[in-house]
Design an enzyme around this catalytic site. Structure first.
Site, short mmCIF file in Angstrom:
data_model
loop_
_atom_site.label_atom_id
_atom_site.label_comp_id
_atom_site.label_asym_id
_atom_site.label_seq_id
_atom_site.Cartn_x
_atom_site.Cartn_y
_atom_site.Cartn_z
CG LEU A 108 -2.06 0.74 1.20
CD1 LEU A 108 -2.60 0.85 0.21
CD2 LEU A 108 -2.55 1.26 2.05
CE1 TYR A 109 4.90 5.79 3.15
CE2 TYR A 109 6.73 4.24 1.78
CZ TYR A 109 6.52 5.67 2.56
OH TYR A 109 7.53 6.48 2.26
CB SER A 110 4.98 1.09 -2.71
OG SER A 110 4.70 -0.09 -2.67
#
Length: 170
Positions: A108-110
């Site tokens: 999700l972060y990337s």
């Protein structure tokens, strides 16, 4: 007064969350009132979430994209009419967007940081046509509380070893 107690800066404090359009506009308005122009903006706020595709919920998706993508996107939209030639927009992403060794917990972060990189590429053309710049900086592992969460000292030391300086970013 605290801002000015140790330096001769002309900084101002404006409380707000640019993820909410009204608060972003307040930040712009107060900056223009105090300084008459906006020379540079550094988009450094982010929510570092460790979730694989199987762990992502609608709530975590909404929070990650609201904080990491929506806030800088709409704040930039609000800023553009006030930028003069020579202004700088600096977005922060992560080396995780190009690392083949990335773990599944960065799903999700990337994804949000990949969105920032693409956004920067197109915004650079728009603001560049007016004499300003839009750039994206992709720092490696940076020593923050969020980065250290859930990692052993051995993992942190290994990641520090990826840097030519043999340390985490500070």
């Amino acid at each position: 007064d605290h801002i000015h107690s140790s330096t001769s800066s002309k900084a101002i404090a404006v409380k707000g969350d640019v993820g909410f359009l009204e608060e972003g506009q307040t930040l712009i308005d107060e900056t223009l009132k105090a300084f008459g122009r906006i020379d540079a903006v550094v988009f450094n706020a982010a929510w570092l979430v460790y979730e694989t595709i199987h762990q992502v919920t609608e709530d975590s998706y909404e929070k990650a994209f609201r904080t990491n993508v929506k806030a800088p996107m709409f704040f930039t939209k609000q800023l553009i009419p006030h930028l003069k030639s020579g202004a700088r927009l600096i977005f922060l992403s992560t080396t995780l967007t190009s690392a083949s060794t990335i773990g599944p917990q960065y799903f999700l972060y990337s994804a949000t940081k990949g969105a920032i990189e693409q956004m920067t590429r197109t915004l650079a053309k728009e603001v560049g046509s007016k004499g300003s710049t839009g750039n994206c900086v992709n720092p490696g592992p940076t020593d923050t509380d969020g980065f250290r969460t859930g990692k052993t000292d051995a993992q942190i030391n290994a990641m520090a070893g990826f840097s030519p300086l043999n340390r985490l970013g500070q």
